[in-house]
Scaffold this active site. Structure first.
Site, mmCIF file in Angstrom:
data_model
loop_
_atom_site.group_PDB
_atom_site.id
_atom_site.type_symbol
_atom_site.label_atom_id
_atom_site.label_comp_id
_atom_site.label_asym_id
_atom_site.label_seq_id
_atom_site.Cartn_x
_atom_site.Cartn_y
_atom_site.Cartn_z
ATOM 1 C CE LYS A 191 -1.846 2.539 3.232
ATOM 2 N NZ LYS A 191 -1.733 3.870 2.606
ATOM 3 C CB SER A 244 4.597 8.351 12.007
ATOM 4 O OG SER A 244 3.417 7.569 12.079
ATOM 5 C CB THR A 245 7.776 6.659 16.082
ATOM 6 O OG1 THR A 245 9.086 6.674 15.485
ATOM 7 C CG2 THR A 245 7.861 5.907 17.393
ATOM 8 C CD GLU A 265 13.255 3.729 7.681
ATOM 9 O OE1 GLU A 265 13.237 4.616 8.563
ATOM 10 O OE2 GLU A 265 13.147 3.960 6.474
ATOM 11 C CB CYS A 299 13.016 8.534 8.139
ATOM 12 S SG CYS A 299 13.871 7.624 6.862
ATOM 13 C CD GLU A 396 10.344 11.941 11.975
ATOM 14 O OE1 GLU A 396 9.269 11.363 12.242
ATOM 15 O OE2 GLU A 396 11.231 11.423 11.269
HETATM 16 P P1 NAI Z 1 1.958 7.682 8.791
HETATM 17 O O1 NAI Z 1 2.886 6.876 9.596
HETATM 18 O O2 NAI Z 1 0.557 7.815 9.254
HETATM 19 O O3 NAI Z 1 1.891 7.097 7.305
HETATM 20 C C1 NAI Z 1 2.747 6.136 6.747
HETATM 21 C C2 NAI Z 1 1.920 5.046 6.063
HETATM 22 O O4 NAI Z 1 1.186 4.307 7.030
HETATM 23 C C3 NAI Z 1 0.897 5.537 5.058
HETATM 24 O O5 NAI Z 1 0.862 4.647 3.974
HETATM 25 C C4 NAI Z 1 -0.403 5.461 5.847
HETATM 26 O O6 NAI Z 1 -1.535 5.320 5.031
HETATM 27 C C5 NAI Z 1 -0.191 4.236 6.665
HETATM 28 N N1 NAI Z 1 -0.989 4.141 7.903
HETATM 29 C C6 NAI Z 1 -1.492 5.145 8.664
HETATM 30 N N2 NAI Z 1 -2.128 4.640 9.737
HETATM 31 C C7 NAI Z 1 -2.013 3.294 9.663
HETATM 32 C C8 NAI Z 1 -2.438 2.224 10.494
HETATM 33 N N3 NAI Z 1 -3.104 2.430 11.617
HETATM 34 N N4 NAI Z 1 -2.143 0.968 10.127
HETATM 35 C C9 NAI Z 1 -1.438 0.739 9.005
HETATM 36 N N5 NAI Z 1 -1.019 1.705 8.177
HETATM 37 C C10 NAI Z 1 -1.281 2.977 8.501
HETATM 38 O O7 NAI Z 1 2.582 9.101 8.596
HETATM 39 P P2 NAI Z 1 1.808 10.461 8.161
HETATM 40 O O8 NAI Z 1 0.557 10.627 8.937
HETATM 41 O O9 NAI Z 1 1.701 10.457 6.697
HETATM 42 O O10 NAI Z 1 2.855 11.540 8.622
HETATM 43 C C11 NAI Z 1 2.833 12.053 9.949
HETATM 44 C C12 NAI Z 1 4.226 12.228 10.474
HETATM 45 O O11 NAI Z 1 4.871 10.979 10.562
HETATM 46 C C13 NAI Z 1 5.170 13.052 9.627
HETATM 47 O O12 NAI Z 1 5.024 14.408 9.816
HETATM 48 C C14 NAI Z 1 6.492 12.554 10.082
HETATM 49 O O13 NAI Z 1 6.872 13.194 11.270
HETATM 50 C C15 NAI Z 1 6.233 11.111 10.341
HETATM 51 N N6 NAI Z 1 6.630 10.290 9.202
HETATM 52 C C16 NAI Z 1 7.851 9.708 9.240
HETATM 53 C C17 NAI Z 1 8.291 8.963 8.188
HETATM 54 C C18 NAI Z 1 9.617 8.345 8.231
HETATM 55 O O14 NAI Z 1 10.029 7.746 7.256
HETATM 56 N N7 NAI Z 1 10.325 8.443 9.324
HETATM 57 C C19 NAI Z 1 7.496 8.784 6.977
HETATM 58 C C20 NAI Z 1 6.198 9.389 7.049
HETATM 59 C C21 NAI Z 1 5.826 10.112 8.128
#
Ligand code: NAI
Ligand code: MG
Length: 788
Positions: A191, A244-245, A265, A299, A396
């Site tokens: 996804k 996100s963490t 990750e 990240c 972050e």
């Molecule tokens: P997120 O962690 O919610 O999204 C990443 C992926 O997880 C997306 O594909 C999303 O649809 C999916 N997702 C969301 N909730 C889920 C759940 N309960 N179960 C399974 N999959 C789920 O990150 P978001 O909301 O896009 O960004 C928020 C913050 O997270 C950012 O501002 C940043 O600080 C952090 N982030 C960090 C990343 C990294 O690589 N370290 C990457 C993306 C976000």
């Protein structure tokens, strides 16, 4: 003044836009509306939402919000495809990966432009970094597919992998997930993130074009709910997540007890350390790349500048000058440095964080210069005057915001660098290689860049320590996260622990003098905090001894002692080996006594168990200086030293059976690798390990390296699982308690191994190999450039 001189003076140059026509034509060819890619076919678009271009707010296409049924269909297709895909020869699978790499290269500009339009990142980055790394990843893993059976002889693929990726490197994260999964023989349901699904859909078309067997790659678009449906699907064998963490923790809890493989990750707050003897101009250029690459939505972004006080003023002044020349604007413009953030919600999030930081006293500097009035743009920002507790230092930000602090000594730099719950990456600048290589091992992070930053390669593992997650992507470590031992499926349920009723009148056996074994904490025998004792019975129910009833407080003390003893990690592997050999020797010297004690507790042949325990200590003494790292040669003038490091403090809860070997087989690999241990021995037969105190004391084991708390395995395991000072936890016990341990581990995302009620026959010599060594360690990759 002539024209060229004029241009040099103003440093103005005209726009150099990359045309969007081909990407638009591709979107049009799908009517700007997409279903999922399942079982080699496109589904009809369902309920859709818009994927926008964050640079101008325009909708690029409608994509389908995947339902639970869609996920189900995708998992079914992946399951059906698994048998034949995993049965292909590695060479055959490798050829598909090679074909994908070629196709990505052939369509690289289309991918790059589409990525930039959907995500907002500068075309220079998508064209020169993201897409070439995608191709490199598939090429590299084509080779792994072919050499798999040689390099991982006892391993099999998991089966169906659910993969959930973020929006910051949409196609690159897809490649990091799909290439190793397919090389290993898994099939996948992936996804993409809701903001950036389009290149994944274009990738699906590449899969079609190269004739990848249907069902091997399935792409389901959607939001968090769709991701959750993948995570919770019962027929998925492994989850790989980047994001996100916060969501990583939800996924850790959701997969607890399911036996699904998991790699996470997650976020970071990576330090960027500049020593006074650094090449300052290079360090400034590196910093621009560390924090403003991809608008800071990285990240591993070097988002915390730690600069030595003696050069702070000069460095910050130069940095401000450099910031003024960064161009913010149209991401499709080849001369733009900073493009658009991914979506308005992210811009809002960053602005909020900055407001909070400012209210807490931070001074925020933004460079002058034009910013487009429309779209998700932010100026590069530099934050100073912050304490370690400031929101902007701790959280972050995931945006173009650098936070600066200073330090005086190398020790202070290390302390500040590690003062974070994250541990993804770190950068060190110094012209003194001795200093840099002294600091690198002291930093708790999965990747360390020396005199460079943001280097990535398919052959070099990437992933975090601490709350930045676990598991690696890339290289051998990355391959191993998509494989599991072939024998795992043969494991049988562990026999129920023998229930022994205490005899009615039950005085302590007359052959034992009244002796209540204490805890062993920090090299001292200590009374249990509870001041309660628990009875140890022989198989007939006769009382043969008493041990302390350990509680929360005892565990806390033991963890503290184990943390204080972490100097053990830095002792030479040779010395650790010597101590384990010595332990073995001293145990062997008292083998009759230990054999009798085993027999008394279990009724089983104690001599055989003691002999095996001695042998096992020898085995891991032998491993201490041999389970080793590697030096990689990525395609740039650098080496990457893959260093094997211990997890830190490990909790080990031994199985009920085999009172001596059950503990030794688990603590020996942990100790050999440099971990310190808090051991909870067999709850019903703890006396073999409490007897061991004297052997430990005569074997030069430093205080605090082995700590032993007796008592109820499950409640002590719970305390260990919840404890933030524990970095790894192994639990041998029933399924229900294993689930509890995995769930409770989310506090600091400690790595866990649980037996889930299965019988791991620790006497089996397979467990004197690398199985537990791999689980007691994590790989840190240190990038070291060379050349003048
Ligand atoms: P997120 O962690 O919610 O999204 C990443 C992926 O997880 C997306 O594909 C999303 O649809 C999916 N997702 C969301 N909730 C889920 C759940 N309960 N179960 C399974 N999959 C789920 O990150 P978001 O909301 O896009 O960004 C928020 C913050 O997270 C950012 O501002 C940043 O600080 C952090 N982030 C960090 C990343 C990294 O690589 N370290 C990457 C993306 C976000
Ligand atoms: Mg978008």
């Amino acid at each position: 003044m002539n024209k060229i001189a004029q241009i040099f003076q103003s440093l103005d140059y005209g726009p150099a836009p990359e045309g969007p026509e081909q990407a638009i034509a591709w979107l049009e060819s799908h009517g700007r509306k997409f279903g999922h890619f399942i079982d080699g076919k496109w589904t009809k678009p369902g309920k859709t939402f818009s994927s926008d271009n964050p640079a101008n707010g325009e909708s690029l296409a409608q994509i389908t919000d995947g339902s639970a049924d869609d996920v189900n269909a995708a998992v079914k297709a992946a399951r059906a495809a698994f048998k034949s895909w995993s049965a292909l020869s590695g060479y055959e699978r490798g050829k598909y990966l090679y074909a994908i790499a070629r196709a990505v290269q052939k369509h690289s500009r289309l991918f790059a432009v589409l990525e930039t339009m959907d995500n907002g990142k500068p075309i220079r980055e998508s064209r020169d970094i993201d897409i070439p790394l995608v191709a490199r990843h598939f090429y590299h893993h084509a080779g792994w597919a072919q050499h798999l059976s040689r390099e991982f002889p006892d391993a099999v693929p998991y089966g169906v992998c659910g993969q959930i990726i973020p929006w910051n490197f949409p196609l690159l994260m897809l490649a990091w997930k799909i290439a190793p999964a397919l090389a290993a023989g898994n099939t996948v349901v992936l996804k993409p993130a809701e903001f950036t699904s389009l290149t994944a859909l274009l990738f699906a078309e590449i899969c079609e074009r190269v004739g990848l067997p249907k069902g091997v790659v399935n792409i389901v678009t959607g939001e968090g709910d769709t991701g959750a449906a993948i995570v919770n699907h019962p027929d998925i064998d492994k989850i790989a997540f980047t994001g996100s963490t916060e969501v990583g923790k939800i996924i850790r809890a959701a997969t607890a007890g399911t036996g699904k493989g998991l790699s996470l990750e997650l976020g970071g707050k990576s330090p960027y350390i500049v020593f006074e003897d650094a090449d300052i101009d290079s360090a400034i250029e590196g910093l621009v790349d560390a924090i403003w690459f991809n608008q800071g939505q990285v990240c591993c972004a070097g988002s915390r500048l730690l600069v030595q006080e003696s050069i702070e003023e000069r460095f910050i002044a130069k940095l401000k000058t450099r910031m003024a020349s960064l161009r913010v604007g149209d991401p499709l413009d080849k001369s733009v440095d900073i493009g658009a953030l991914v979506a308005p919600v992210q811009v809002e999030r960053i602005r909020d964080l900055m407001k909070r930081g400012a209210a807490e006293g931070a001074v925020i500097y933004e460079a002058d210069g034009p910013v487009p009035s429309k779209g998700c743009f932010l100026k590069p920002a530099l934050v100073t005057n912050v304490s370690p507790a400031n929101t902007l230092v701790a959280e972050e930000i995931f945006g173009p915001v650098l936070v600066a602090m200073s330090f005086r000594t190398p020790e202070e730099a290390v302390a500040l660098a590690n003062n974070t719950k994250y541990g993804l990456a770190a950068t060190i600048w110094s012209e003194n290689i001795n200093l840099a290589l002294d600091i690198a091992p002291k930093i708790k992070a999965g990747v360390v860049w020396i005199n460079g930053t943001n280097n990535f390669d398919a052959a070099v593992g990437f992933g975090g320590y601490k709350e930045s997650g676990f598991g690696r992507e890339g290289g051998r470590e990355g391959m191993s996260s998509y494989l599991k031992p072939a024998w795992e499926k043969e494991l049988k349920p562990a026999p129920a622990a023998r229930a022994v009723a205490a005899k009615a009148a039950n005085p302590l056996d007359e052959t034992h003098i009244d002796q209540t074994a204490k805890m062993y904490i920090g090299g001292k025998q200590t009374r249990p905090d509870s001041a309660y004792a628990r009875a140890v019975l022989d198989p007939s129910g006769k009382l043969i001894g008493e041990v302390g009833e350990g509680n929360r407080k005892d565990i806390r003390n033991a963890v503290e002692a184990a943390r204080a003893a972490l100097g053990w990690s830095a002792t030479a592997a040779h010395s650790r080996a010597q101590i384990l050999y010595f332990l073995a020797e001293n145990l062997d010297y008292r083998r009759d006594e230990f054999a009798a004690r085993i027999k008394a507790q279990t009724g089983e042949d104690g001599a055989a168990e003691v002999a095996l325990s001695v042998e096992r200590l020898f085995a891991f003494a032998g491993w201490a200086d041999k389970y080793d790292g590697a030096v990689h040669n990525p395609p740039l003038r650098a080496v990457a030293a893959a260093m094997i490091e211990p997890l830190g403090v490990m909790g080990v809860v031994a199985p009920p059976s085999r009172p001596l070997l059950g503990s030794i087989a688990l603590i020996a690999p942990a100790l050999a690798m440099g971990n310190t241990v808090v051991l909870v021995p067999s709850a019903q037969s703890p006396l073999s390990m409490t007897d061991l105190y004297q052997v430990i004391e005569t074997s030069d084991v430093p205080s605090g390296v082995i700590n032993i708390v007796t008592g109820d395995s499950v409640s002590l395991a719970k305390t260990l699982a919840e404890h933030d000072g524990v970095d790894g936890l192994w639990f041998a016990g029933n399924a229900e308690a294993s689930t509890m341990v995995e769930k409770a581990s989310v506090t600091n995302l400690k790595q866990t191994w649980t037996s889930r009620g299965l019988y791991y026959d620790l006497a089996d010599r397979r467990f004197e190999g690398t199985y537990f060594l791999a689980r007691a360690t994590q790989v840190k990759n240190v990038w070291i450039p060379y050349g003048a």
